[in-house]
Enzyme design. Structure first.
Site, PDB file in Angstrom:
ATOM      1  N   ARG A 138       0.843  -1.192   0.000  1.00 42.45           N
ATOM      2  CA  ARG A 138       0.000   0.000   0.000  1.00 42.45           C
ATOM      3  C   ARG A 138       0.884   1.250   0.000  1.00 42.45           C
ATOM      4  O   ARG A 138       1.547   1.541   1.004  1.00 42.45           O
ATOM      5  CB  ARG A 138      -0.914   0.011   1.236  1.00 42.45           C
ATOM      6  N   GLU A 169       0.570   4.304   0.585  1.00 43.73           N
ATOM      7  CA  GLU A 169      -0.143   5.401   1.224  1.00 43.73           C
ATOM      8  C   GLU A 169       0.837   6.249   2.030  1.00 43.73           C
ATOM      9  O   GLU A 169       1.893   5.777   2.449  1.00 43.73           O
ATOM     10  CB  GLU A 169      -1.245   4.851   2.131  1.00 43.73           C
ATOM     11  N   ARG A 188       0.099   2.379  13.288  1.00 44.21           N
ATOM     12  CA  ARG A 188      -0.830   1.311  12.881  1.00 44.21           C
ATOM     13  C   ARG A 188      -0.764   0.997  11.386  1.00 44.21           C
ATOM     14  O   ARG A 188      -1.545   0.188  10.906  1.00 44.21           O
ATOM     15  CB  ARG A 188      -2.264   1.683  13.267  1.00 44.21           C
ATOM     16  N   HIS A 189       0.158   1.643  10.640  1.00 39.17           N
ATOM     17  CA  HIS A 189       0.220   1.452   9.195  1.00 39.17           C
ATOM     18  C   HIS A 189       1.586   0.929   8.741  1.00 39.17           C
ATOM     19  O   HIS A 189       2.618   1.327   9.275  1.00 39.17           O
ATOM     20  CB  HIS A 189      -0.066   2.768   8.458  1.00 39.17           C
ATOM     21  N   GLU A 219      -9.706  -1.433  13.632  1.00 42.90           N
ATOM     22  CA  GLU A 219     -10.098  -2.276  12.493  1.00 42.90           C
ATOM     23  C   GLU A 219      -9.047  -3.329  12.220  1.00 42.90           C
ATOM     24  O   GLU A 219      -7.864  -3.014  12.078  1.00 42.90           O
ATOM     25  CB  GLU A 219     -10.301  -1.408  11.260  1.00 42.90           C
ATOM     26  N   SER A 246     -11.488  -5.929   6.625  1.00 44.25           N
ATOM     27  CA  SER A 246     -12.499  -5.424   5.703  1.00 44.25           C
ATOM     28  C   SER A 246     -13.051  -6.620   4.940  1.00 44.25           C
ATOM     29  O   SER A 246     -12.308  -7.552   4.627  1.00 44.25           O
ATOM     30  CB  SER A 246     -11.908  -4.413   4.723  1.00 44.25           C
ATOM     31  N   ARG A 267      -1.426  -6.226  12.358  1.00 51.64           N
ATOM     32  CA  ARG A 267      -2.327  -5.448  13.210  1.00 51.64           C
ATOM     33  C   ARG A 267      -3.049  -6.365  14.197  1.00 51.64           C
ATOM     34  O   ARG A 267      -3.204  -6.017  15.368  1.00 51.64           O
ATOM     35  CB  ARG A 267      -3.332  -4.678  12.360  1.00 51.64           C
TER      36      ARG A 267
END
Length: 440
Positions: free
Chosen positions: A214, A216, A222-223, A363, A366, A414
């Protein structure tokens, strides 16, 4: 006159530290690395670490020249009850042989890693990953992965392997890493989503354990830009409820395996695993937002729950529903990828059969039901402004009788961090990659 050949003394088999309790009073041969050592006036103490744990070894008047910590050694000694710790053992050393000596002291002291800044730990990760708590977290994660595979295999799923160099992104093109593919642009896969849907047509129930990427700009605790995704997809469902039921069963199997096999690691980390309810509570997103505002006065903007909204909903679910887990369902179309099945409207907002799963207010999943009707999929691709040509191979599958299907994806790091109370998801990966880190 004949002479009998001299018989060499038998070599002791290697004993692992986790087996020592079975050998009290016996002489054993250990191999491992020195975690720490002390010399107190002729009595020498060595903490030896191997693949299964650590043990104190004591030498009395052996006059050993103790090597530096992290040196690889072999120790011969007798197992005896620990004099101060009931139920534990130690080893009375008879001899030590250095197999490979450390050339210099480690950049940080492994028994004192809790005092070291996270960046320093990660900069020297090749060494600090040897720490007892650091290894324990990764061992727990290994059992989570094994439990994921074991439970899904028992549910009739087939493990697959999908491409990690792709022509288009599964999430619509944002956050992609570009690679030069023989002069043509290609991308690192954000998700196996499109391929695992295709494979439902072959095997009906499939799963994969593999890295995803990812690109991002997040740089938070948390990423990660590369993480391990635990993906599952199943066909012939009636609705997303079937998918949530399947994930509940998978989580129950994963945590049961960790509980059974990782007692020492959980104790070392002071972690208590959550109970997975028979049916994890489910709450539509719009209702979740209203609940957070009503109970805590927190107004959530945008299309989703913000991190504070997630935390507060998790607190509410624990208090009012008695569950560390809660599914947030009926996400708006604007917050879900193009392949998510629509589900009418709620309060005038078009919603989908997509969901998230929160654990302790964060979270971890998904998922949802996917579009399986080819005409509905064509309209969705157009509505999202995507290039139909780049999705041609994917869309083609749905012209040949795909069943209603859905699935979910769990971020392994996570989940590990949440279960073990780690404050930074990077510590749940051996060699993490984030926005600023490419080494070690």
């Amino acid at each position: 006159m004949t002479t009998e050949p001299t018989q060499a003394a038998p070599v002791l088999p290697r004993t692992f530290i986790r087996e020592l309790a079975q050998h009290v009073g016996q002489t054993v041969r250990l191999r491992g690395m020195i975690l720490s050592r002390r010399d107190l006036g002729g009595i020498q103490f060595v903490t030896l670490r191997d693949a299964g744990g650590a043990v104190q070894c004591v030498g009395d008047q052996l006059n050993l020249d103790l090597p530096l910590p992290e040196s690889s050694v072999e120790i011969i000694g007798t197992v005896r009850p620990h004099p101060k710790r009931g139920g534990e053992v130690e080893v009375q050393m008879q001899a030590m042989t250095v197999i490979a000596a450390a050339a210099e002291p480690t950049p940080v002291e492994l028994p004192k890693l809790e005092r070291v800044h996270a960046d320093t730990l990660l900069n020297h990760r090749a060494v600090t990953v040897r720490g007892l708590k650091e290894r324990a977290a990764l061992r727990v994660q290994a059992e989570l992965l094994a439990g994921f595979r074991e439970t899904l295999s028992g549910m009739g799923f087939t493990e697959i392997s999908t491409p990690k160099i792709v022509e288009a992104g599964a999430e619509g093109g944002a956050g992609l890493f570009t690679v030069d593919y023989f002069g043509e642009p290609a991308y690192l896969a954000q998700s196996p989503q499109l391929y695992k849907q295709m494979m439902v047509g072959a095997f009906e129930r499939v799963f994969e354990v593999a890295p995803v990427f990812r690109g991002e700009s997040h740089n938070t605790s948390r990423h990660l830009t590369e993480y391990l995704s635990l993906d599952a997809e199943l066909g012939f469902i009636d609705s997303e409820e079937d998918v949530m039921d399947a994930e509940t069963e998978v989580l129950r199997g994963m945590l049961a395996r960790v509980q059974e096999r990782c007692g020492p690691e959980l104790a070392l980390l002071g972690a208590e695993l959550p109970q997975v309810p028979e049916r994890i509570p489910r709450i539509p997103l719009l209702e979740a937002r209203a609940t957070v505002e009503r109970e805590f006065g927190h107004l959530v903007g945008g299309k989703d729950l913000d991190p504070e909204g997630e935390r507060l909903l998790g607190e509410w679910a624990g208090r009012e529903l008695g569950s560390d887990f809660v599914f947030v369902t009926k996400f708006p179309q604007a917050a879900r990828p193009f392949y998510t099945h629509p589900d009418g409207e709620m309060d005038g907002v078009p919603v989908t059969r997509g969901f998230d799963l929160l654990l302790r207010g964060l979270e971890i999943t998904s998922g949802g039901q996917r579009i399986h009707d080819p005409e509905m999929l064509r309209r969705s691709i157009e509505a999202y402004g995507l290039n139909p040509e780049s999705l041609r191979a994917y869309a083609e599958v749905f012209r040949y009788g795909m069943p209603p299907h859905g699935g979910f994806a769990i971020g392994a790091e996570r989940l590990t961090a949440l279960l073990l109370g780690l404050s930074n998801v990077r510590m749940a990966r051996a060699f993490p990659r984030d926005r600023t880190r490419l080494q070690p």
